[in-house]
Design a protein around this motif. Structure first.
Motif, PDB file in Angstrom:
ATOM      1  N   ILE A  65     -21.660 -18.941 -14.430  1.00 43.35           N
ATOM      2  CA  ILE A  65     -22.468 -19.936 -13.952  1.00 43.35           C
ATOM      3  C   ILE A  65     -23.553 -20.326 -15.163  1.00 43.35           C
ATOM      4  O   ILE A  65     -23.757 -19.117 -15.835  1.00 43.35           O
ATOM      5  CB  ILE A  65     -23.362 -19.746 -12.449  1.00 43.35           C
ATOM      6  N   GLN A  66     -24.061 -21.403 -14.828  1.00 42.82           N
ATOM      7  CA  GLN A  66     -25.088 -21.799 -16.002  1.00 42.82           C
ATOM      8  C   GLN A  66     -26.492 -21.367 -15.170  1.00 42.82           C
ATOM      9  O   GLN A  66     -26.696 -21.097 -13.962  1.00 42.82           O
ATOM     10  CB  GLN A  66     -24.922 -23.182 -16.381  1.00 42.82           C
ATOM     11  N   PRO A  67     -27.533 -21.291 -16.043  1.00 41.74           N
ATOM     12  CA  PRO A  67     -28.989 -20.940 -15.494  1.00 41.74           C
ATOM     13  C   PRO A  67     -29.555 -22.063 -14.525  1.00 41.74           C
ATOM     14  O   PRO A  67     -29.076 -23.223 -14.637  1.00 41.74           O
ATOM     15  CB  PRO A  67     -29.859 -20.873 -16.650  1.00 41.74           C
ATOM     16  N   SER A  68     -30.295 -21.543 -13.491  1.00 48.52           N
ATOM     17  CA  SER A  68     -30.521 -22.579 -12.456  1.00 48.52           C
ATOM     18  C   SER A  68     -31.325 -23.770 -12.986  1.00 48.52           C
ATOM     19  O   SER A  68     -32.096 -23.569 -14.095  1.00 48.52           O
ATOM     20  CB  SER A  68     -31.403 -22.000 -11.317  1.00 48.52           C
ATOM     21  N   PRO A  69     -31.690 -24.653 -12.527  1.00 48.90           N
ATOM     22  CA  PRO A  69     -32.614 -25.830 -12.870  1.00 48.90           C
ATOM     23  C   PRO A  69     -33.942 -25.227 -13.177  1.00 48.90           C
ATOM     24  O   PRO A  69     -34.846 -25.420 -14.001  1.00 48.90           O
ATOM     25  CB  PRO A  69     -32.562 -26.888 -11.536  1.00 48.90           C
ATOM     26  N   ALA A  70     -34.668 -24.302 -11.962  1.00 50.61           N
ATOM     27  CA  ALA A  70     -35.848 -23.852 -12.253  1.00 50.61           C
ATOM     28  C   ALA A  70     -35.903 -23.041 -13.873  1.00 50.61           C
ATOM     29  O   ALA A  70     -36.965 -23.007 -14.430  1.00 50.61           O
ATOM     30  CB  ALA A  70     -36.326 -22.833 -11.270  1.00 50.61           C
ATOM     31  N   LEU A  71     -34.808 -22.179 -14.079  1.00 51.44           N
ATOM     32  CA  LEU A  71     -34.960 -21.450 -15.224  1.00 51.44           C
ATOM     33  C   LEU A  71     -35.028 -22.187 -16.645  1.00 51.44           C
ATOM     34  O   LEU A  71     -35.587 -22.129 -17.679  1.00 51.44           O
ATOM     35  CB  LEU A  71     -33.680 -20.477 -15.155  1.00 51.44           C
ATOM     36  N   ARG A  72     -34.018 -23.366 -16.261  1.00 51.66           N
ATOM     37  CA  ARG A  72     -33.833 -24.437 -17.384  1.00 51.66           C
ATOM     38  C   ARG A  72     -35.190 -25.368 -17.603  1.00 51.66           C
ATOM     39  O   ARG A  72     -35.647 -25.580 -18.707  1.00 51.66           O
ATOM     40  CB  ARG A  72     -32.672 -25.158 -17.440  1.00 51.66           C
TER      41      ARG A  72
END
Length: 262
Positions: A232-239
């Protein structure tokens, strides 16, 4: 008054000092009753916790014998207590635990108080959470969780501990103490590498400490790990935190709730 501690190896303390119960089955019985925090536990659930798939043929009698033995032991520890600690109800057995007698209940109460604190009262929240986290002496029951009931309770308390750590780090960041948090955040992120909130908080603390390159390196390593381990890709919060660091968003040194969406 007895004091029961389960945030670590099981401990029972009296006014005279530490006490114990004899044998793994008695310890499992106490632990299984304590994790219900005063609610009844069915005889079937207790038997499964104590014996697993080797429940004796005379399950009810064997369980009653262990309950009676536990009652006697607790009476020895509290000879002046008029009522029995272990009571029987239609729904099962209950261990009566008063306010201030179980560390896990005190821990969750303190975390809820901190959660309800206003954002402007970060000092109080940080103090409450610091005191609550200091109650932990190791894994729940010291890792001695023989059955499903205690295993689930251990996981539940551990998740709540992670939440308390996140809240405390948030409070300390609001108070402007990034440098003092770095070692703890590194340890938390290393110990729980897939927990994105610890990663976000470490990145913010590094940025505030003037280490932008290190903060971005933490993000890159986290992105690779998420891809390798979970696909998976990083969450919106982490990005959002990465984007804020790249753009030097003023919210990173102020109110983090104002971070702009990616």
């Amino acid at each position: 008054m007895l004091r029961f501690s389960i945030l670590g190896a099981l401990q029972i303390r009296t006014a005279a000092g530490p006490a114990d119960v004899a044998g793994d089955l008695q310890r499992t019985l106490v632990q299984s009753l304590l994790v219900s925090e005063g609610q009844p536990v069915s005889g079937e659930a207790l038997a499964e916790e104590m014996w697993g798939d080797r429940v004796p043929d005379n399950q009810a009698n064997a369980l009653q014998a262990h309950v009676s033995r536990l009652r006697r032991r607790l009476r020895e520890l509290e000879p002046d207590r008029p009522a029995a600690r272990v009571t029987m109800h239609p729904a099962g057995y209950r261990l009566v635990v008063g306010e201030g007698e179980l560390d896990a209940a005190e821990f969750t109460r303190a975390v809820r108080l901190a959660e309800s604190a206003a954002p402007s009262d970060a000092e109080r929240a940080a103090r409450l959470l610091g005191d609550a986290l200091a109650m932990w002496r190791g894994p729940v029951f010291g890792g001695f969780t023989a059955g499903t009931l205690c295993q689930l309770a251990g996981a539940r308390y551990e998740e709540y501990r992670m939440r308390a750590m996140e809240l405390r780090f948030d409070a300390e960041l609001r108070l402007g103490r990034p440098a003092s948090l770095l070692a703890e955040l590194h340890e938390a992120h290393t110990g729980h590498p897939l927990r994105e909130r610890f990663c976000e908080q470490l990145m913010i603390a590094l940025y505030r400490a003037g280490r932008q390159a290190d903060a971005l390196d933490v993000f890159r390593r986290m992105r690779r790990l998420l891809d390798d381990e979970l696909g998976i890709q990083p969450s919106p919060a982490l990005r959002r935190v990465e984007h804020a660091i790249l753009s030097h968003d003023p919210a990173l040194t102020g109110d983090l709730r104002r971070l702009q969406p990616v």
